[in-house]
Design a protein around this motif. Structure first.
Motif, PDB file in Angstrom:
ATOM      1  N   PRO A  11       0.801  -1.233   0.000  1.00  0.00           N
ATOM      2  CA  PRO A  11       0.000   0.000   0.000  1.00  0.00           C
ATOM      3  C   PRO A  11       0.831   1.280   0.000  1.00  0.00           C
ATOM      4  O   PRO A  11       0.485   2.247  -0.671  1.00  0.00           O
ATOM      5  N   GLN A  12       1.952   1.292   0.708  1.00  0.00           N
ATOM      6  CA  GLN A  12       2.774   2.504   0.781  1.00  0.00           C
ATOM      7  C   GLN A  12       3.506   2.791  -0.537  1.00  0.00           C
ATOM      8  O   GLN A  12       4.091   3.862  -0.699  1.00  0.00           O
ATOM      9  N   ASP A  13       3.471   1.861  -1.496  1.00  0.00           N
ATOM     10  CA  ASP A  13       4.136   2.032  -2.788  1.00  0.00           C
ATOM     11  C   ASP A  13       3.211   2.604  -3.859  1.00  0.00           C
ATOM     12  O   ASP A  13       3.626   2.784  -5.005  1.00  0.00           O
ATOM     13  N   LEU A  14       1.957   2.892  -3.500  1.00  0.00           N
ATOM     14  CA  LEU A  14       0.955   3.282  -4.488  1.00  0.00           C
ATOM     15  C   LEU A  14       0.803   4.789  -4.633  1.00  0.00           C
ATOM     16  O   LEU A  14       1.039   5.551  -3.703  1.00  0.00           O
ATOM     17  N   ASN A  15       0.367   5.188  -5.823  1.00  0.00           N
ATOM     18  CA  ASN A  15       0.026   6.583  -6.089  1.00  0.00           C
ATOM     19  C   ASN A  15      -1.481   6.769  -5.868  1.00  0.00           C
ATOM     20  O   ASN A  15      -2.175   5.799  -5.528  1.00  0.00           O
ATOM     21  N   PRO A  16      -2.031   7.967  -6.035  1.00  0.00           N
ATOM     22  CA  PRO A  16      -3.471   8.166  -5.820  1.00  0.00           C
ATOM     23  C   PRO A  16      -4.366   7.338  -6.753  1.00  0.00           C
ATOM     24  O   PRO A  16      -5.536   7.114  -6.465  1.00  0.00           O
ATOM     25  N   LYS A  18      -3.910   4.273  -7.227  1.00  0.00           N
ATOM     26  CA  LYS A  18      -3.802   2.923  -6.660  1.00  0.00           C
ATOM     27  C   LYS A  18      -2.959   1.991  -7.522  1.00  0.00           C
ATOM     28  O   LYS A  18      -3.162   0.780  -7.552  1.00  0.00           O
ATOM     29  N   THR A  19      -2.007   2.592  -8.255  1.00  0.00           N
ATOM     30  CA  THR A  19      -1.015   1.811  -8.993  1.00  0.00           C
ATOM     31  C   THR A  19       0.367   2.178  -8.463  1.00  0.00           C
ATOM     32  O   THR A  19       0.522   3.156  -7.729  1.00  0.00           O
ATOM     33  N   LEU A  20       1.352   1.395  -8.831  1.00  0.00           N
ATOM     34  CA  LEU A  20       2.712   1.612  -8.343  1.00  0.00           C
ATOM     35  C   LEU A  20       3.199   3.014  -8.688  1.00  0.00           C
ATOM     36  O   LEU A  20       3.171   3.428  -9.852  1.00  0.00           O
ATOM     37  N   PHE A  21       3.629   3.763  -7.674  1.00  0.00           N
ATOM     38  CA  PHE A  21       4.155   5.117  -7.835  1.00  0.00           C
ATOM     39  C   PHE A  21       5.471   5.050  -8.600  1.00  0.00           C
ATOM     40  O   PHE A  21       6.376   4.284  -8.251  1.00  0.00           O
ATOM     41  N   GLY A  22       5.582   5.841  -9.672  1.00  0.00           N
ATOM     42  CA  GLY A  22       6.775   5.832 -10.514  1.00  0.00           C
ATOM     43  C   GLY A  22       8.043   6.154  -9.759  1.00  0.00           C
ATOM     44  O   GLY A  22       9.095   5.573 -10.014  1.00  0.00           O
ATOM     45  N   GLY A  23       7.974   7.072  -8.810  1.00  0.00           N
ATOM     46  CA  GLY A  23       9.155   7.434  -8.025  1.00  0.00           C
ATOM     47  C   GLY A  23       9.672   6.277  -7.191  1.00  0.00           C
ATOM     48  O   GLY A  23      10.880   6.095  -7.033  1.00  0.00           O
ATOM     49  N   THR A  24       8.764   5.476  -6.669  1.00  0.00           N
ATOM     50  CA  THR A  24       9.163   4.291  -5.906  1.00  0.00           C
ATOM     51  C   THR A  24       9.870   3.306  -6.819  1.00  0.00           C
ATOM     52  O   THR A  24      10.929   2.767  -6.479  1.00  0.00           O
ATOM     53  N   LEU A  25       9.292   3.078  -8.002  1.00  0.00           N
ATOM     54  CA  LEU A  25       9.902   2.152  -8.946  1.00  0.00           C
ATOM     55  C   LEU A  25      11.290   2.633  -9.363  1.00  0.00           C
ATOM     56  O   LEU A  25      12.234   1.841  -9.426  1.00  0.00           O
ATOM     57  N   LEU A  26      11.435   3.931  -9.618  1.00  0.00           N
ATOM     58  CA  LEU A  26      12.748   4.459 -10.001  1.00  0.00           C
ATOM     59  C   LEU A  26      13.762   4.317  -8.864  1.00  0.00           C
ATOM     60  O   LEU A  26      14.939   4.043  -9.114  1.00  0.00           O
ATOM     61  N   ALA A  27      13.326   4.481  -7.634  1.00  0.00           N
ATOM     62  CA  ALA A  27      14.222   4.275  -6.488  1.00  0.00           C
ATOM     63  C   ALA A  27      14.666   2.813  -6.418  1.00  0.00           C
ATOM     64  O   ALA A  27      15.837   2.521  -6.147  1.00  0.00           O
ATOM     65  N   TRP A  28      13.732   1.882  -6.670  1.00  0.00           N
ATOM     66  CA  TRP A  28      14.092   0.460  -6.687  1.00  0.00           C
ATOM     67  C   TRP A  28      15.112   0.170  -7.782  1.00  0.00           C
ATOM     68  O   TRP A  28      16.061  -0.584  -7.581  1.00  0.00           O
ATOM     69  N   ILE A  29      14.904   0.756  -8.969  1.00  0.00           N
ATOM     70  CA  ILE A  29      15.833   0.559 -10.084  1.00  0.00           C
ATOM     71  C   ILE A  29      17.205   1.119  -9.732  1.00  0.00           C
ATOM     72  O   ILE A  29      18.235   0.468  -9.961  1.00  0.00           O
TER      73      ILE A  29
END
Length: 129
Positions: A11-16, A18-29
């Protein structure tokens, strides 16, 4: 492409939306690129210098599992250039591809340092030496 890391979308990885927030994904990458480079270059002092444009092809939702793949494009004198693909293991779709992530090997003073590497090395081969 070798897929080294899986992430569970929480849940903390989602944007408004309710899909994966791009910034979170870029941090993971970025984290995966750093870890991959540290292992390849055998130096914990590695930084991101450049990341090429990104294009989100699909998304992930809460509960999905995404997999991050990295591969070496080339070895420079003090850098390593990687490419990355992130895919959704639940929908079998690619989420994003990044064609160029340049990581720079640094010395203890934070300056670029030649690493002497020319090909991918696997930890299991280092352990057998």
């Amino acid at each position: 492409m070798r897929f080294h890391t899986r992430k569970w979308v929480k849940p903390q990885d989602l944007n408004p939306n309710k899909t994966l927030f791009g910034g979170t994904l870029l941090a993971w990458i970025d984290e995966e690129a750093a870890l991959y480079s540290i292992v390849q270059l055998e130096n914990p002092h590695v930084v991101t210098k450049f990341m090429s444009e990104i294009n989100f092809m699909s998304s992930a939702r809460e509960g999905d599992i995404v997999e991050i793949g990295m591969d070496v494009v080339k070895f420079g004198t003090s850098s390593i250039v990687l490419k990355c693909v992130v895919r959704n293991m639940m929908t079998h779709e690619n989420i994003i591809a990044v064609e160029n992530i340049t990581m720079v090997n640094l010395d203890e003073n934070g300056l670029p340092k030649a690493h002497g590497k020319t090909e991918i090395e696997f930890v299991k081969h280092r352990l057998s030496k």
